[in-house]
Structure formats: structure tokens, C-alpha cells
Design an enzyme around this catalytic site. Structure first.
Site, PDB file in Angstrom:
ATOM      1  N   ASP A  52      18.434  11.387  40.712  1.00 13.87           N
ATOM      2  CA  ASP A  52      18.146  10.346  39.980  1.00 13.87           C
ATOM      3  C   ASP A  52      19.147   8.871  39.934  1.00 13.87           C
ATOM      4  O   ASP A  52      18.320   7.475  40.107  1.00 13.87           O
ATOM      5  CB  ASP A  52      16.329   9.610  38.813  1.00 13.87           C
ATOM      6  CG  ASP A  52      15.478   9.038  38.930  1.00 13.87           C
ATOM      7  OD1 ASP A  52      14.822   9.075  40.591  1.00 13.87           O
ATOM      8  OD2 ASP A  52      14.733   8.681  38.367  1.00 13.87           O
ATOM      9  N   GLU A  94      18.205   0.728  32.205  1.00 13.51           N
ATOM     10  CA  GLU A  94      17.805   2.511  33.269  1.00 13.51           C
ATOM     11  C   GLU A  94      19.676   2.781  33.674  1.00 13.51           C
ATOM     12  O   GLU A  94      19.755   4.349  32.773  1.00 13.51           O
ATOM     13  CB  GLU A  94      16.491   1.605  33.733  1.00 13.51           C
ATOM     14  CG  GLU A  94      16.143   2.906  34.695  1.00 13.51           C
ATOM     15  CD  GLU A  94      15.518   2.855  35.246  1.00 13.51           C
ATOM     16  OE1 GLU A  94      15.118   3.310  36.615  1.00 13.51           O
ATOM     17  OE2 GLU A  94      14.120   2.888  34.494  1.00 13.51           O
ATOM     18  N   GLU A 146       6.806   3.204  40.944  1.00 11.64           N
ATOM     19  CA  GLU A 146       6.859   2.773  39.809  1.00 11.64           C
ATOM     20  C   GLU A 146       5.741   3.593  39.128  1.00 11.64           C
ATOM     21  O   GLU A 146       5.870   4.264  38.194  1.00 11.64           O
ATOM     22  CB  GLU A 146       7.006   1.205  39.243  1.00 11.64           C
ATOM     23  CG  GLU A 146       7.990   0.500  39.673  1.00 11.64           C
ATOM     24  CD  GLU A 146       9.345   0.578  39.161  1.00 11.64           C
ATOM     25  OE1 GLU A 146       9.731   2.059  38.391  1.00 11.64           O
ATOM     26  OE2 GLU A 146      10.028  -0.448  38.254  1.00 11.64           O
ATOM     27  N   GLU A 226       8.539  10.974  46.714  1.00  6.23           N
ATOM     28  CA  GLU A 226       8.120  11.379  45.551  1.00  6.23           C
ATOM     29  C   GLU A 226       8.041  13.001  45.545  1.00  6.23           C
ATOM     30  O   GLU A 226       8.759  13.629  43.974  1.00  6.23           O
ATOM     31  CB  GLU A 226       7.049  10.677  44.763  1.00  6.23           C
ATOM     32  CG  GLU A 226       7.720   9.211  44.976  1.00  6.23           C
ATOM     33  CD  GLU A 226       8.673   9.098  43.513  1.00  6.23           C
ATOM     34  OE1 GLU A 226       9.066  10.199  43.031  1.00  6.23           O
ATOM     35  OE2 GLU A 226       8.980   7.891  43.741  1.00  6.23           O
TER      36      GLU A 226
END
Length: 242
Positions: A52, A94, A146, A226
Site C-alpha cells: 500500500d 499518510e 477512498e 480493491e
């Protein structure tokens, strides 16, 4: 692909109902359920962390491209630029968070090799960065990416969850209410642009229908990717997104 909403129902809500099974697969994946139930294999979490991190670094230029599209396609009263800009700023924090977490877990980020799923997902983002991609399409993908994380990790914070203490911070990062409101704002922009495209008439009707169709396809691709990303982290087999 008939994605036209009923009167009074937003386009994204129509798609969420139409593709509920796939959306549930993305937001209630066994990897997420294992975190919520406290049964997660921490090696799987570390695998997700490394992959990620690679994805987030590719996500930055994509969001920057959405910012350019917002500048070209929205007025100053809409607040689109400010909202997307806040997303760009948050990505700096992040990335730093990923570096700190990697250090905590002993993950050497410089040595992480991107898996095929990660490479494909990053390539998908790169395709969306093209100036030829409509604002509505890009914003739909942005919101979907998101929203999946927000709903997934919020599930790990619900009452009765047994999320391990050492993973609480990760879940809070995306599962908090503030991020949920941010996702809702992105969704509102996507719906506004989709409605605008769907309501265009005259010679633009074919072009408008094409935009809406492409936006729905982008939404589906995000969900597919995803699921694949969770599969990769969880060590589960699965077919690749188109």
C-alpha cells in the site's frame, strides 16, 4: 451498461445498489474481517503495509491530476479545488505514517517489490491521469478508492470489534468520522458531475452517455482492484481486474 438512476436517486447510490455484491466484497473482505475479529495474521498486515505504501506514492500524482481537472471544470464557489487540495496535503502525512509504521513493524520499504496487482492498480491510476479522462470519471474513481478504505476500516472500529491494539491506529486513520465526511464530499462532487453529464442534451447526448458509462466502468475497476489488493495481502487467490 444501464446505469441511469431513478428520479431523486443519485448515480453513485444507483451503482452501489446495482453492484452491491462486489462493493461488499471490497469493504467486507476476509482480510478486513480478520482485523476486526482479531484473527489477522500480522505477516499479512505487513505485506499490505509495504504494497500500500507503493500504491499511495502512485496515488499522489493521480490526486494531483484530479486537482488540475477540478481547476479546469469547477468554479470557485463549488469548493472542489479546496477539497481535493486538502486530500493532496493529507497524503504527505499518510506517506510519513507508512514510513513510521514500516519502521515499527520492521518492514524495509526500499526492499519492497510491487506485486502484479499493485503494478496493475498503479497503471490504472496512471491511465486516469490522462487529460482526455473526464472530470466526472476521475472523481468517481477518486471517491470509490477512498470510500472503500473508509468503510472497510470503520468496520474494524465498530462496537464489538476485536481489532488488535497495535492495529487500532491504522484503522483510525481511514475509519474515523472526519475521513468519512471527506469521502461524502468527494461523492457529492462525483454525483454532481455525473448528473451534469447525464442531463446534457442535443448533440452532446452521446458524449454524455459515454462519460457516465466510463465512470461506472471506473467504479467497477476500483472495486475489482480493491478486492485483488486485499486478496494479495491476505494471501488469497483471485482473478485480476480487467
Amino acid at each position: 451498461m444501464d446505469g441511469k438512476p431513478k428520479v431523486g436517486v443519485s448515480m453513485t447510490n444507483t451503482w452501489l445498489r446495482k453492484h452491491r455484491l462486489l462493493y461488499t466484497g471490497a469493504t467486507r473482505h476476509p482480510f478486513i474481517i480478520s482485523i476486526r475479529d482479531g484473527t489477522v495474521d500480522l505477516s499479512a498486515f505487513k505485506r499490505w503495509l509495504g504494497q500500500d505504501y507503493i500504491f499511495v506514492r502512485a496515488f499522489v500524482p493521480f490526486v494531483a491530476s484530479v486537482l488540475i481537472k477540478a481547476w479546469k471544470n469547477s468554479d470557485h464557489e463549488s469548493g472542489d479545488i479546496e477539497l481535493v487540495l486538502s486530500g493532496v496535503a493529507a497524503l504527505n502525512d499518510e506517506i510519513e505514517w507508512f514510513k513510521q509504521e514500516a519502521s515499527k513493524w520492521g518492514v524495509e520499504l526500499s526492499g519492497v517489490v510491487p506485486e502484479k496487482t499493485t503494478q496493475d492498480y498503479c497503471r490504472f491510476l496512471e491511465d486516469l491521469m490522462s487529460p482526455d479522462v473526464d472530470y466526472a470519471v476521475a472523481m468517481t474513481a477518486f471517491w470509490a478508492i477512498e470510500a472503500v478504505y473508509q468503510e472497510s476500516f470503520a468496520h474494524c472500529l465498530e462496537e464489538g470489534s476485536k481489532t488488535p491494539p497495535e492495529l487500532q491506529e491504522a484503522c483510525q486513520r481511514w475509519g474515523n468520522d472526519g475521513f468519512g465526511q471527506y469521502c461524502s464530499s468527494l461523492r457529492n462532487i462525483a454525483d454532481r458531475e455525473l448528473e451534469k453529464a447525464a442531463s446534457d442534451g442535443g448533440p452532446l447526448v452521446k458524449v454524455s452517455e459515454d462519460v457516465v458509462t466510463k465512470a461506472e466502468v471506473a467504479f467497477l475497476h476500483v472495486l475489482e482492484y480493491e478486492v485483488q489488493f486485499w486478496n494479495m495481502s491476505h494471501g488469497s487467490p483471485g482473478r485480476s481486474a480487467p
